[in-house]
Motif scaffolding. Structure first.
Motif, PDB file in Angstrom:
ATOM      1  N   GLU A 117      63.409  10.092 -61.854  1.00  0.00           N
ATOM      2  CA  GLU A 117      62.377  11.111 -62.016  1.00  0.00           C
ATOM      3  C   GLU A 117      60.985  10.475 -61.934  1.00  0.00           C
ATOM      4  O   GLU A 117      60.750   9.421 -62.510  1.00  0.00           O
ATOM      5  CB  GLU A 117      62.558  11.782 -63.378  1.00  0.00           C
ATOM      6  CG  GLU A 117      61.590  12.899 -63.679  1.00  0.00           C
ATOM      7  CD  GLU A 117      61.813  13.477 -65.058  1.00  0.00           C
ATOM      8  OE1 GLU A 117      61.166  14.478 -65.394  1.00  0.00           O
ATOM      9  OE2 GLU A 117      62.645  12.933 -65.819  1.00  0.00           O
ATOM     10  N   GLU A 136      69.565  13.352 -55.398  1.00  0.00           N
ATOM     11  CA  GLU A 136      69.812  13.534 -56.833  1.00  0.00           C
ATOM     12  C   GLU A 136      68.708  12.847 -57.626  1.00  0.00           C
ATOM     13  O   GLU A 136      68.381  11.682 -57.369  1.00  0.00           O
ATOM     14  CB  GLU A 136      71.162  12.937 -57.235  1.00  0.00           C
ATOM     15  CG  GLU A 136      71.503  13.076 -58.704  1.00  0.00           C
ATOM     16  CD  GLU A 136      71.887  14.498 -59.107  1.00  0.00           C
ATOM     17  OE1 GLU A 136      72.037  14.756 -60.309  1.00  0.00           O
ATOM     18  OE2 GLU A 136      72.030  15.348 -58.211  1.00  0.00           O
ATOM     19  N   THR A 137      68.137  13.570 -58.583  1.00  0.00           N
ATOM     20  CA  THR A 137      67.097  13.012 -59.450  1.00  0.00           C
ATOM     21  C   THR A 137      67.720  12.567 -60.769  1.00  0.00           C
ATOM     22  O   THR A 137      68.452  13.326 -61.409  1.00  0.00           O
ATOM     23  CB  THR A 137      66.004  14.054 -59.733  1.00  0.00           C
ATOM     24  OG1 THR A 137      65.382  14.423 -58.504  1.00  0.00           O
ATOM     25  CG2 THR A 137      64.943  13.486 -60.665  1.00  0.00           C
ATOM     26  N   VAL A 138      67.422  11.346 -61.174  1.00  0.00           N
ATOM     27  CA  VAL A 138      67.924  10.803 -62.437  1.00  0.00           C
ATOM     28  C   VAL A 138      66.830  10.969 -63.487  1.00  0.00           C
ATOM     29  O   VAL A 138      65.739  10.415 -63.335  1.00  0.00           O
ATOM     30  CB  VAL A 138      68.288   9.312 -62.294  1.00  0.00           C
ATOM     31  CG1 VAL A 138      68.820   8.766 -63.612  1.00  0.00           C
ATOM     32  CG2 VAL A 138      69.311   9.128 -61.174  1.00  0.00           C
ATOM     33  N   PRO A 139      67.074  11.730 -64.561  1.00  0.00           N
ATOM     34  CA  PRO A 139      66.037  11.971 -65.574  1.00  0.00           C
ATOM     35  C   PRO A 139      65.527  10.672 -66.189  1.00  0.00           C
ATOM     36  O   PRO A 139      66.307   9.761 -66.478  1.00  0.00           O
ATOM     37  CB  PRO A 139      66.757  12.829 -66.624  1.00  0.00           C
ATOM     38  CG  PRO A 139      67.924  13.423 -65.899  1.00  0.00           C
ATOM     39  CD  PRO A 139      68.341  12.405 -64.889  1.00  0.00           C
ATOM     40  N   GLU A 140      64.204  10.584 -66.363  1.00  0.00           N
ATOM     41  CA  GLU A 140      63.592   9.421 -66.990  1.00  0.00           C
ATOM     42  C   GLU A 140      63.549   9.629 -68.499  1.00  0.00           C
ATOM     43  O   GLU A 140      63.667  10.757 -69.001  1.00  0.00           O
ATOM     44  CB  GLU A 140      62.176   9.211 -66.430  1.00  0.00           C
ATOM     45  CG  GLU A 140      61.478   7.953 -66.912  1.00  0.00           C
ATOM     46  CD  GLU A 140      62.241   6.672 -66.584  1.00  0.00           C
ATOM     47  OE1 GLU A 140      63.210   6.375 -67.328  1.00  0.00           O
ATOM     48  OE2 GLU A 140      61.867   5.990 -65.622  1.00  0.00           O
ATOM     49  N   GLY A 141      63.377   8.564 -69.236  1.00  0.00           N
ATOM     50  CA  GLY A 141      63.298   8.635 -70.689  1.00  0.00           C
ATOM     51  C   GLY A 141      63.231   7.244 -71.270  1.00  0.00           C
ATOM     52  O   GLY A 141      63.612   6.269 -70.599  1.00  0.00           O
ATOM     53  N   ALA A 146      68.299   8.420 -73.537  1.00  0.00           N
ATOM     54  CA  ALA A 146      67.868   8.520 -72.144  1.00  0.00           C
ATOM     55  C   ALA A 146      68.606   7.521 -71.257  1.00  0.00           C
ATOM     56  O   ALA A 146      68.961   7.836 -70.119  1.00  0.00           O
ATOM     57  CB  ALA A 146      66.364   8.291 -72.054  1.00  0.00           C
ATOM     58  N   ARG A 149      72.068   8.777 -70.677  1.00  0.00           N
ATOM     59  CA  ARG A 149      72.012   9.939 -69.781  1.00  0.00           C
ATOM     60  C   ARG A 149      71.862   9.484 -68.325  1.00  0.00           C
ATOM     61  O   ARG A 149      72.472  10.050 -67.424  1.00  0.00           O
ATOM     62  CB  ARG A 149      70.853  10.848 -70.183  1.00  0.00           C
ATOM     63  CG  ARG A 149      70.781  12.145 -69.366  1.00  0.00           C
ATOM     64  CD  ARG A 149      69.839  13.145 -69.998  1.00  0.00           C
ATOM     65  NE  ARG A 149      68.475  12.634 -70.098  1.00  0.00           N
ATOM     66  CZ  ARG A 149      67.862  12.346 -71.234  1.00  0.00           C
ATOM     67  NH1 ARG A 149      68.488  12.498 -72.393  1.00  0.00           N
ATOM     68  NH2 ARG A 149      66.616  11.899 -71.243  1.00  0.00           N
ATOM     69  N   LYS A 150      71.062   8.454 -68.089  1.00  0.00           N
ATOM     70  CA  LYS A 150      70.906   7.925 -66.725  1.00  0.00           C
ATOM     71  C   LYS A 150      72.259   7.456 -66.191  1.00  0.00           C
ATOM     72  O   LYS A 150      72.620   7.740 -65.041  1.00  0.00           O
ATOM     73  CB  LYS A 150      69.921   6.757 -66.721  1.00  0.00           C
ATOM     74  CG  LYS A 150      68.474   7.121 -66.977  1.00  0.00           C
ATOM     75  CD  LYS A 150      67.617   5.855 -67.020  1.00  0.00           C
ATOM     76  CE  LYS A 150      66.193   6.147 -67.434  1.00  0.00           C
ATOM     77  NZ  LYS A 150      65.371   4.911 -67.525  1.00  0.00           N
ATOM     78  N   VAL A 153      74.477  10.477 -65.292  1.00  0.00           N
ATOM     79  CA  VAL A 153      74.066  11.172 -64.068  1.00  0.00           C
ATOM     80  C   VAL A 153      74.452  10.360 -62.831  1.00  0.00           C
ATOM     81  O   VAL A 153      75.005  10.894 -61.868  1.00  0.00           O
ATOM     82  CB  VAL A 153      72.547  11.447 -64.075  1.00  0.00           C
ATOM     83  CG1 VAL A 153      72.077  11.960 -62.716  1.00  0.00           C
ATOM     84  CG2 VAL A 153      72.196  12.461 -65.157  1.00  0.00           C
TER      85      VAL A 153
END
Length: 316
Positions: A117, A136-141, A146, A149-150, A153
């Motif tokens: 992201e 596909e976008t991998v959420p940042e955190g 986070a 979650r990466k 995904v």
């Protein structure tokens, strides 16, 4: 000779029975269990599968995760922030994650694109999507959740959820240990760290809340010196630097770029802070420290050790 069926004269129950009889074979294909699932569901999933055999990865953590899952052979190109593991450096570089060139990505003929992201710019991503490349976008955190979650995904996109689950368990356990060690330090003993991203016309660009720097400083048992004053990265006035009262100034190692320790300490605002007076400048590898990928547990431990000595040692 049998009479032909006239739907217009048929009674309601006859119509219903006829519809059921005609649709029964079709219903069977939807409900017949095969290997614990349904034929129709499996067929739909097959149609939705993305070919990830020739993958372009954007973002250091994303690339690391693909390799950590044992799927590195799929990657045909990566961005300039993807410098780990060493095998990644042998791949074509499509540019910086926030300044991608669509032509450079398309040139490697990828079957899919996996990007963290915040990658861009937006018009470059629009061109890639219009070219029909699955994206596909991998959420940042910037915390434990986070990171896991990466991994989830990426693993699901590659079709290896079991590998992702195993990696999540391993990385989660490592993070728990490193964070617990750092958390042993009493609040009164925690150092204030000023993270400097860069100098712009003599002004310090520092990290505020909701940044990777802010996240790693907190996990390592320290305090972001700008805590609570602003979000993101922002140029500071000399007064703001002095008021931050950092015990440590932290900068990233960048080959061939950046200011020397002497130049950092010579800044008039930094010179009068505790960090300036004690000449405390800490340099660390940016990808390792700020990547928030599979190696973050070691980054937490390394930063804690650099700040205080042995992790959890509160006597210093």
């Amino acid at each position: 000779m049998s009479k032909s069926f006239d739907l217009r004269r048929a009674r309601p129950w006859e119509v219903a029975l006829t519809v059921f009889a005609l649709s029964a074979p079709l219903l069977a294909t939807f409900t017949l269990p095969v290997d614990g699932g349904f034929v129709r569901k499996a067929a739909a999933q097959d149609m939705q599968k993305v070919d990830t055999s020739k993958l372009v990865t954007i973002g250091g953590a994303v690339t690391e995760i693909v390799y950590a899952l044992g799927e590195g052979e799929r990657i045909v190109a990566r961005d300039s922030t993807s410098m780990y593991p060493e095998e990644a450096l042998k791949l074509p570089d499509v540019g910086y994650m926030r300044a991608l060139s669509p032509e450079g990505v398309i040139a490697v003929n990828p079957t899919a694109l996996l990007a963290v992201e915040g990658s861009g710019p937006a018009d470059a991503l629009a061109v890639l999507k219009s070219a029909g490349i699955p994206f596909e976008t991998v959420p940042e955190g910037y915390d434990r959740a986070a990171i896991l979650r990466k991994i989830d995904v990426v693993g699901n996109f590659l079709g290896v959820p079991e590998k992702a689950k195993a990696l999540e368990e391993k990385v989660g356990a490592e993070l728990d240990g490193a964070i617990a060690d750092a958390a042993k330090r009493p609040e009164s003993e925690r150092k204030r760290v000023l993270f400097i991203l860069s100098f712009q016309n003599g002004r310090i660009m520092a990290a505020g809340n909701h940044t990777a720097a802010d996240g790693i400083i907190g996990l390592a048992g320290a305090i972001n010196a700008t805590e609570g004053t602003f979000d993101g990265y922002k140029p500071l006035t000399d007064e703001a630097v002095i008021n931050a009262k950092p015990d440590v100034v932290m900068v990233m190692t960048r080959p061939g770029a950046g200011s020397t320790d002497e130049e950092v300490l010579a800044h008039p605002a930094i010179a009068v802070t505790p960090a300036g007076k004690n000449k405390t400048v800490l340099r660390m590898n940016s990808l390792h420290l700020l990547g928030f990928g599979p190696r973050t547990a070691s980054a937490v431990s390394d930063l804690n050790k650099e700040l205080y000595g042995k992790p959890g040692n509160v006597s210093q």
